[in-house]
Design an enzyme around this catalytic site. Structure first.
Site, PDB file in Angstrom:
ATOM      1  N   THR A  83     -10.838  -2.478   2.798  1.00 54.23           N
ATOM      2  CA  THR A  83     -12.011  -2.987   3.514  1.00 54.23           C
ATOM      3  C   THR A  83     -12.819  -3.939   2.651  1.00 54.23           C
ATOM      4  O   THR A  83     -13.411  -4.899   3.143  1.00 54.23           O
ATOM      5  CB  THR A  83     -12.899  -1.800   3.954  1.00 54.23           C
ATOM      6  OG1 THR A  83     -12.135  -0.964   4.823  1.00 54.23           O
ATOM      7  CG2 THR A  83     -14.132  -2.278   4.686  1.00 54.23           C
ATOM      8  N   THR A 157     -10.270   2.669   0.719  1.00 55.50           N
ATOM      9  CA  THR A 157     -10.822   3.957   0.321  1.00 55.50           C
ATOM     10  C   THR A 157     -10.050   5.160   0.836  1.00 55.50           C
ATOM     11  O   THR A 157     -10.167   6.244   0.282  1.00 55.50           O
ATOM     12  CB  THR A 157     -12.276   4.085   0.828  1.00 55.50           C
ATOM     13  OG1 THR A 157     -12.280   3.872   2.248  1.00 55.50           O
ATOM     14  CG2 THR A 157     -13.177   3.083   0.153  1.00 55.50           C
ATOM     15  N   ASP A 158      -9.263   4.984   1.894  1.00 56.84           N
ATOM     16  CA  ASP A 158      -8.612   6.154   2.495  1.00 56.84           C
ATOM     17  C   ASP A 158      -7.811   6.984   1.498  1.00 56.84           C
ATOM     18  O   ASP A 158      -7.869   8.197   1.512  1.00 56.84           O
ATOM     19  CB  ASP A 158      -7.683   5.714   3.638  1.00 56.84           C
ATOM     20  CG  ASP A 158      -8.438   5.611   4.953  1.00 56.84           C
ATOM     21  OD1 ASP A 158      -7.790   5.558   6.010  1.00 56.84           O
ATOM     22  OD2 ASP A 158      -9.688   5.587   4.922  1.00 56.84           O
TER      23      ASP A 158
END
Lengths: 419, 593
Positions: A83, A157-158
């Site tokens: 992101t 970030t996942d």
């Protein structure tokens, strides 16, 4: 219809509208009016004409790229997607990664003087594989050998905490700070957390911390970031900017955009040299047990050739030993000499193989390994390294139970719950 | 003058992209701090107004209320759009005869003043190219949009703005007209008329629920956007003052425009001249560690003091600009002595700066960015002495003037909301909206067979729906007002009680069927509360049925030589509120023929 983004076009139908072409999809065209609004026009109901081709003026990416730095910068930023790299993309109608490394200077101009940015790969973190961790680890090692004094790794970030664990075991010892960061709010908006995350990460990259850490917001205000040990970090919320928390261990510290670091916990200082170890066996799977868990899946994975399993069990690390399928599954894995690491799905707290008779029963199997308060995700990654190192069950057990880079606590601190 | 209008009014539904209720709250449950950064829009360009906001302090404090959630603090993507609000917006767009779309796109409009935590406001274009019926004109409507309201500024802390987020996310309909040739007085009338129009729909009421902006240009000046007319009373006065401002600035530019060539951005630190000063503004600034910087404006004597409006001088135009940009005030020679600065002080400064009588000076107090501020001052004077700048200004009702707010934003300010798909408007929604086509205050008044004034009363009381409903069932508007508004309010004010709707309906029908007199309504209601009995019981026990036609004829005949008023008084005195004046008048007329 061959329009390009920004072309001025005219739509003729029940009304006549002029605007700038944005994109074409299925049976409609989206144009941007002079007011700024985008509208959807059905291709069946309108005819479209080109009025003027797009003039390439004032494009930011063209402008700011021109400078080249003569002096070598000390910090390397390795971008891998996520992101934080996202720009609004009209092909998909959503966000997707930008390929231009200077994008990071647009988000945080403070980085320009000290940070050399490169785009190394472009993958959303949910699609990463262990082999990508190795590629990233090798690139980091290369940068360190080239003389960079600190590394900032940007990514999605996942699965950031998985990568953080992998790099922690891969680069041990470590002679420079390796800081991993990203953003929860896309960087195309003014409120993005990317700016503070990058600035704080730079501060950590210039510190004495010789560990792989994750550096993200500490609270939903733009106040400070947390420096979290890579093997202790977990994404604990789908969307809050302070989603990453330190589990079972206090964060190393708080870092402020102005450079200040408040240390809260001990940490390893930078080592003399970095040693890279990329021997990992990636044929490991992660399982979850729960009421109704079918233990046959253990046999399934063993038969499929997986070399190790991690089960996030319940409570202290209990499996439903009254289910025949589970007993049979564990027995089978033991016979086939496949190690099974037991962690707890409670996330917080330490597992314990002695308190309950069920876990004592489990421990009768030689391949069952309890790893105290190690995080499930970290255990999954570490098992790959254990299997990469040795085939011997006792050696695997010793490796898993030994605290290598801060992933296991000796002492259970009182104030480390839900912090 | 040419005027374009923009109305923003809140809808009485839940928030636009989450389930919170729309309310203004005094209860703050938390606080967070955020910092804003430059952002890049669809076409890779940095927005002019965004660049401008970057010059200001970028940290913002948010007060969180009970009706705020993660969506409001930009910690969660928006939920599906509020369908009730969408339908309302469609109804309004259709009432204004706009063209609407089958599919709509939610856009993000960059807002960097900090009033929205995400840095953008979500907005949707619902309709275009309609018209509003006003008097005998069709006022052209360019757009109808549905958007989220922003947070509201409640104060400042160390120069950082504080916004309360209770208002954030409340659905707002924005209606913009094309510029029309009009006068300040007509502008006020139109605004008033439109205000009434909005209340035909389910909108929130109260202070701040409807905001008006006016885009103004004169023959010789460009468009200026004026935001925030809350009190319509002064609208015509303020617009007149604004036109004066344009005319005066043009005049000043013509007379003194060539003085620009003398300007330079040199600053002089004159802090030491104020060591003994009586001026609070200066001494307190110095105590805080700020310095006083002066600039000489050669040949400018009289220019800064030149009145551009009744309550505004040219110097004030520069001061407003600096206030908006740097939160700094200026003091200039044309207004001295003042603010505790004596004639003596003034002379000292003049000497220091080597000013002759034809020269002017100004000074400002700051602890940083003094060169930037000086440049901004020169830039502003340059601009104002060339033409009336096209910019966004806000209304200051106290001084009846407008003040600089920010530059006008361009198309770069908006881009697609990437967290939501394109929304398809279902057929049923379009059909419902069609029922509102060309709805106006006049058409409703016509439907209710009543005057605009009486319609206004009904709308103000929020009882339009009921009036329309009962009108279809035969209750005329006058009777409706008598029972549902006058009667209801009378009981509420006197006894603090609310009459049940069904009783009111009963009374209305009795009026319609001419079984009770108009004067009886209030009496019946009063006695109902006092005696706790039903309508029928009260009428029976107090003999409140209207006198029958035949009997009334008899009675009037006996008094036919008296005046009408006398007859009415006598009958009412003797029999009570059981007769309508017009019945007596009618009978009397027939008798005399």
């Amino acid at each position: 219809m061959d329009f390009e983004k920004g072309d001025k076009i005219k739509a003729i139908g029940e009304i006549e509208i002029e605007g700038f072409f944005v994109k074409e999809e299925d049976n409609y065209i989206i144009i941007k009016l002079s007011s700024g609004y985008d509208i959807v026009l059905n291709k069946d109901k309108f005819k479209f004409e080109l009025k003027e081709k797009n003039k390439e003026e004032n494009k930011l990416s063209n402008k700011e790229n021109k400078e080249s730095f003569k002096e070598k910068r000390n910090i390397s930023l390795i971008a891998t997607g996520g992101t934080i790299a996202s720009k609004v993309d009209y092909k998909i109608g959503g966000v997707s990664p930008s390929l231009d490394p200077s994008y990071y200077y647009q988000i945080a101009p403070e980085l320009k003087e000290e940070v050399e940015a490169e785009t190394f790969m472009n993958i959303f973190s949910e699609n990463l594989l262990p082999k990508h961790w190795i590629e990233i680890g090798k690139e980091i090692n290369k940068k360190i050998k080239e003389g960079y004094k600190g590394i900032i790794l940007t990514m999605g970030t996942d699965t950031m905490h998985y990568t953080a664990s992998a790099l922690s075991f891969m680069l041990n010892p470590l002679s420079v700070p390796v800081v991993i960061t990203g953003s929860q709010r896309s960087s195309d908006r003014g409120s993005t957390d990317a700016h503070q995350n990058l600035v704080c990460s730079l501060n950590v990259a210039k510190s004495e911390i010789g560990e792989v850490t994750i550096c993200m917001h500490g609270e939903i205000s733009d106040s400070f970031n947390l420096i979290i040990r890579g093997t202790r970090a977990r994404k604990m919320h789908t969307e809050r900017r302070d989603a990453f928390r330190s589990i079972n261990d206090k964060p190393i510290g708080k870092v402020y955009p102005n450079g200040k670091i408040e240390f809260i916990n001990s940490y390893r200082k930078k080592a003399e040299d970095t040693v890279l170890n990329v021997n990992l066996e990636d044929k490991v799977q992660l399982l979850y047990s729960y009421p109704g868990f079918d233990g046959e899946v253990i046999k399934y994975y063993v038969d499929k050739g997986f070399k190790g399993l991690v089960i996030a069990a319940t409570g202290f690390g209990n499996l439903p030993m009254e289910y025949e399928s589970v007993k049979e599954g564990l027995k089978y894995a033991n016979e086939k000499n496949v190690p099974i690491v037991i962690t707890s799905q409670t996330i917080y707290g330490s597992t314990n193989p002695f308190v309950y008779s069920t876990s004592r029963e489990m421990s009768k199997f030689n391949n069952i390994i309890y790893v105290k308060d190690m995080l499930t995700e970290t255990a999954y990654v570490k098992l790959m390294f254990a299997l990469g190192k040795t085939k011997d069950m006792e050696e695997i057990k010793e490796f898993m139970k030994k605290n290598l880079v801060g992933e296991i606590s000796e002492k259970s601190e009182i104030d480390t719950f839900l912090i | 003058m040419k005027c374009g209008f923009e109305w923003h009014f809140q809808l009485n539904t839940r928030k636009l992209f989450c389930e919170d209720i729309s309310e203004i709250s005094e209860e703050v449950v938390g606080k967070i701090r955020r910092k804003f950064n430059l952002s890049i829009s669809e076409f890779d360009e940095i927005d002019e107004s965004a660049k401008f906001e970057i010059k200001k302090s970028r940290e913002v404090i948010y007060e969180i209320c009970k009706n705020d959630c993660l969506v409001d603090v930009d910690e969660e993507p928006p939920h599906e759009i509020n369908k009730e609000a969408l339908q309302l917006a469609l109804n309004i767009a259709t009432a204004l005869n706009c063209k609407t779309f089958d599919k709509i796109i939610v856009m993000r409009k960059n807002i960097v003043d900090g009033s929205v935590p995400s840095g953008f406001q979500r907005t949707i274009l619902i309709g275009i190219d309609g018209y509003y019926n006003f008097k005998d004109k069709k006022i052209p409507i360019s757009t109808v949009c549905l958007e989220e309201d922003a947070g509201r500024k409640v104060g400042e802390e160390d120069g950082k703005p504080i916004y309360r987020l209770d208002r954030l996310g409340i659905p707002l309909v924005e209606v913009s007209t094309k510029p029309i040739e009009t006068t300040p007085e007509e502008a006020k009338e139109l605004a008033t008329s439109f205000g009434l129009f909005t209340r035909l729909f389910n909108v929130r009421r109260g202070i701040g629920t409807i905001r008006q902006d006016v885009n103004l240009s004169t023959e010789k000046s460009n468009r200026v956007e004026i935001k925030g007319f809350q009190n319509l009373r002064k609208m015509d006065k303020i617009i007149n003052e604004e036109i004066n401002r344009h005319e005066n600035l043009i005049k000043l530019a013509q007379e003194k425009g060539d003085l620009i060539k003398y300007l330079n951005n040199e600053i002089y630190d004159i802090t030491n001249l104020f060591t003994e000063t009586q001026s609070k503004i200066v001494s307190e600034g110095i105590k805080k560690g700020k310095r006083v910087y002066a600039m000489k404006l050669p040949n400018f004597s009289g220019v800064l003091g030149f009145k551009v409006q009744t309550n505004k001088r040219f110097g004030g135009e520069i001061g407003d600009y600096l206030k908006a940009l740097y939160n700094v005030s200026i003091i200039h020679s044309d207004e001295l002595p003042s603010y505790g600065i004596t004639e003596n002080d003034k002379q000292k400064i003049k000497e220091f700066l080597k000013c002759e009588d034809k020269d002017a000076f100004l000074f400002f107090i700051t602890d940083s960015k003094e060169k930037e501020i000086a440049n901004a001052i020169i830039e502003r004077i340059n601009t104002l002495l060339k033409e009336v700048p096209s910019e966004v200004r806000f209304v200051d009702e106290n001084s009846e003037t407008t003040k600089f707010l920010r530059p006008i934003g361009g198309k770069e300010r908006m881009y697609i909301e990437t967290d939501l798909p394109i929304i398809e408007i279902p057929k049923e929604m379009k059909e419902t909206a069609e029922k509102y086509r060309n709805l106006s205050v006049e058409s409703i008044a016509k439907k209710l067979d009543t005057t605009l004034e009486k319609l206004e009363v009904i709308v103000e009381e929020g009882k339009l729906g009921m009036a329309l409903d009962l009108h279809e069932k035969g209750i005329n508007t006058d009777d409706f007002i008598r029972v549902f508004i006058e009667g209801y309010n009378f009981v509420k004010n006197k006894f603090g009680k609310e009459i049940d709707k069904n009783d009111l309906i009963k009374l209305a029908y009795l009026l319609k069927d001419r079984k009770i007199a108009k004067e009886a309504v209030r009496v019946i209601l009063e006695k109902m509360i006092e005696e706790g009995k039903s309508i029928e019981e009260i009428i029976k026990e107090h003999n409140l049925w209207k006198i029958e036609e035949d009997k009334l004829k008899e009675i009037v005949e006996k008094m036919k030589n008296l005046s009408l008023d006398r007859i009415i008084m006598t009958i009412r005195g003797k029999y009570g509120p059981v007769v309508d004046a017009e019945d007596i008048a009618r009978i009397l007329k027939n008798l005399n023929e």
